[in-house]
Motif scaffolding. Structure first.
Motif, short mmCIF file in Angstrom:
data_model
loop_
_atom_site.label_atom_id
_atom_site.label_comp_id
_atom_site.label_asym_id
_atom_site.label_seq_id
_atom_site.Cartn_x
_atom_site.Cartn_y
_atom_site.Cartn_z
N TRP A 92 1.46 -1.24 0.09
CA TRP A 92 0.19 -0.05 0.02
C TRP A 92 0.95 1.36 -0.11
O TRP A 92 1.54 1.27 0.71
CB TRP A 92 -1.00 0.41 1.17
CG TRP A 92 -1.64 -1.22 1.10
CD1 TRP A 92 -1.60 -2.39 0.96
CD2 TRP A 92 -3.17 -1.06 0.93
NE1 TRP A 92 -3.19 -3.27 1.14
CE2 TRP A 92 -3.72 -2.34 1.21
CE3 TRP A 92 -3.86 0.40 1.22
CZ2 TRP A 92 -5.06 -2.37 1.21
CZ3 TRP A 92 -5.86 0.61 0.73
CH2 TRP A 92 -5.49 -1.17 0.99
N PHE A 93 0.55 2.11 -0.75
CA PHE A 93 0.61 3.26 -0.45
C PHE A 93 -0.30 4.13 -0.55
O PHE A 93 -1.10 4.40 -0.90
CB PHE A 93 1.77 4.08 -2.00
CG PHE A 93 2.58 3.47 -2.47
CD1 PHE A 93 3.76 2.65 -1.67
CD2 PHE A 93 3.38 3.15 -3.86
CE1 PHE A 93 4.97 2.40 -1.90
CE2 PHE A 93 4.40 1.67 -4.33
CZ PHE A 93 5.60 2.10 -3.74
N GLY A 94 0.08 5.36 0.98
CA GLY A 94 -0.73 5.99 1.36
C GLY A 94 -1.44 5.14 2.22
O GLY A 94 -2.17 4.34 2.74
N LYS A 95 -3.21 5.69 2.00
CA LYS A 95 -4.48 5.35 3.14
C LYS A 95 -5.52 4.65 2.35
O LYS A 95 -6.09 4.00 2.80
CB LYS A 95 -5.02 6.37 3.99
CG LYS A 95 -3.68 6.53 4.96
CD LYS A 95 -4.10 8.09 5.92
CE LYS A 95 -3.22 8.92 6.83
NZ LYS A 95 -3.26 9.56 7.09
N LYS A 96 -4.98 4.71 0.60
CA LYS A 96 -6.45 4.88 0.32
C LYS A 96 -6.13 3.78 -0.70
O LYS A 96 -6.75 2.67 -0.48
CB LYS A 96 -7.83 6.11 -0.40
CG LYS A 96 -7.81 7.01 0.93
CD LYS A 96 -8.42 8.04 -0.07
CE LYS A 96 -9.13 9.41 0.88
NZ LYS A 96 -9.23 10.54 -0.35
N LYS A 97 -5.56 3.70 -1.96
CA LYS A 97 -5.53 3.02 -3.31
C LYS A 97 -4.06 1.48 -2.84
O LYS A 97 -3.02 2.12 -2.74
CB LYS A 97 -5.27 3.45 -3.77
CG LYS A 97 -5.61 2.69 -4.81
CD LYS A 97 -5.30 3.90 -6.76
CE LYS A 97 -4.01 4.34 -6.71
NZ LYS A 97 -3.96 5.22 -7.97
N PRO A 98 -4.37 1.03 -2.51
CA PRO A 98 -3.55 -0.47 -2.79
C PRO A 98 -2.23 -0.56 -4.18
O PRO A 98 -3.17 -0.14 -5.14
CB PRO A 98 -4.30 -1.83 -2.39
CG PRO A 98 -5.30 -1.24 -3.22
CD PRO A 98 -5.80 0.09 -3.24
N THR A 99 -1.71 -0.91 -4.60
CA THR A 99 -0.98 -0.53 -5.48
C THR A 99 -0.80 -1.94 -5.50
O THR A 99 -1.35 -3.34 -5.31
CB THR A 99 0.62 0.03 -5.36
OG1 THR A 99 1.65 -1.07 -4.17
CG2 THR A 99 0.75 1.31 -4.88
N ASN A 100 0.26 -2.64 -7.00
CA ASN A 100 1.10 -3.88 -7.19
C ASN A 100 0.29 -5.75 -5.90
O ASN A 100 1.83 -4.77 -5.05
CB ASN A 100 2.10 -3.57 -8.29
CG ASN A 100 1.77 -2.93 -9.41
OD1 ASN A 100 0.50 -3.22 -9.21
ND2 ASN A 100 3.21 -2.67 -9.60
N PHE A 101 0.03 -6.15 -6.66
CA PHE A 101 0.53 -7.70 -5.15
C PHE A 101 2.21 -7.46 -5.69
O PHE A 101 2.19 -8.15 -7.11
CB PHE A 101 -0.47 -8.70 -5.91
CG PHE A 101 -0.25 -9.82 -5.37
CD1 PHE A 101 -1.08 -9.62 -4.01
CD2 PHE A 101 0.96 -11.07 -5.45
CE1 PHE A 101 -0.73 -10.50 -3.26
CE2 PHE A 101 0.42 -12.07 -5.09
CZ PHE A 101 -0.28 -12.85 -3.59
N LEU A 102 2.83 -8.79 -4.40
CA LEU A 102 4.26 -8.67 -4.45
C LEU A 102 4.58 -10.05 -4.11
O LEU A 102 3.68 -9.72 -3.01
CB LEU A 102 5.35 -7.64 -3.76
CG LEU A 102 5.39 -6.32 -4.42
CD1 LEU A 102 6.17 -5.42 -3.40
CD2 LEU A 102 5.39 -5.93 -5.87
N GLU A 103 4.69 -10.63 -5.08
CA GLU A 103 5.25 -11.84 -4.81
C GLU A 103 6.73 -13.31 -4.44
O GLU A 103 7.14 -12.10 -4.74
CB GLU A 103 4.29 -13.17 -5.82
CG GLU A 103 4.11 -14.65 -5.86
CD GLU A 103 4.37 -15.55 -7.49
OE1 GLU A 103 4.53 -16.47 -7.87
OE2 GLU A 103 4.19 -14.98 -8.17
N SER A 104 6.51 -13.98 -3.18
CA SER A 104 7.49 -14.00 -3.17
C SER A 104 7.86 -15.59 -2.78
O SER A 104 6.85 -16.99 -3.00
CB SER A 104 7.59 -13.43 -1.53
OG SER A 104 7.68 -12.40 -1.27
#
Length: 235
Positions: free
Chosen positions: A98-110
């Motif tokens: 998440w960046f900020g408080k409202k919008k999620p960003t990319n899904f990061l895989e491990s």
């Protein structure tokens, strides 16, 4: 008829009493009881390395894909002369950043992998060919020795031989001779502790710092130990 039965019963009772008296007067067996031990150390011939790779954001719009990191790892393993079967996927996970408080960003895989090697000599060179920002963690998962069952048998035999040798020289000290074995008992203490590998782990973790060197630190040896309790007749 009753008299015959009573007479027969009396005869049986007499036989039993005679046998019991014979057993009561039987001479005790002269014996010696000792414990022998043996141990042996071997270097593990299989070391299982846990390697965790993770995607990461280059910037707000671009990320380094897990497949890119995986291909780097596979190529590094091939360059080190290891078969591709030595690398297995152990686990897959991921999270939403998440960046900020409202919008999620990319899904990061491990992805977590288990690499099987004979020793640690090639690990440094392999890890240095993978994007260091994509390497989440590296550690030694566990060890193994391919001929462990044969080793256990050999150590048990040595422990029994040690018990016999001990009984022999103890009896010789008092002018007696060793006879045949009466009883052999295996003491359940053949636990094989995992060898310490703090230095090895430290070296693996430092592999990112110098691509020109291979690790010269190896894992400690596995120790196998057994004790055998044995009783022998005294001639």
């Amino acid at each position: 008829m009753k008299q015959v039965i009573i007479l027969f019963a009396a005869m049986l009772a007499g036989v039993f009493n005679a046998n019991a008296q014979t057993m009561d007067h039987k001479e005790p067996i002269k014996k010696i009881e000792v414990t022998g031990s043996a141990e042996q150390e071997v270097l593990p011939d299989k070391v299982f390395i846990s390697i965790s790779l993770k995607e990461y954001q280059k910037d707000s719009k671009n990320k380094v894909d897990i497949l890119v990191l995986e291909q780097q790892l596979q190529k590094a393993i091939a360059d080190a002369g290891l078969p591709k079967e030595s690398l297995k996927v152990g686990d897959i996970s991921g999270y939403r950043e998440w960046f900020g408080k409202k919008k999620p960003t990319n899904f990061l895989e491990s992805k977590n992998y288990v690499l099987t090697v004979e020793n640690l000599s090639k690990i440094d060179g392999i890890l240095n060919k993978v994007d260091e920002k994509g390497v989440a963690s590296v550690g030694i998962d566990h060890f193994d020795y391919s001929k462990i069952e044969q080793l256990r048998k050999e150590v048990k035999i040595k422990a029994l031989q040690a018990a016999k040798e001990k009984a022999k020289y103890l009896l010789e000290g008092i002018g007696e001779q060793l006879g045949e074995a009466i009883e052999i008992i295996e003491i359940d203490n053949g636990y094989i502790p995992q060898p310490m590998y703090a230095n090895a782990r430290m070296k693996v973790s430092a592999a990112m710092e110098d691509a020109s060197q291979e690790s010269t630190v190896d894992v400690q040896k596995i120790k196998v130990r057994f004790e055998i309790k044995a009783s022998f007749k005294i001639k």
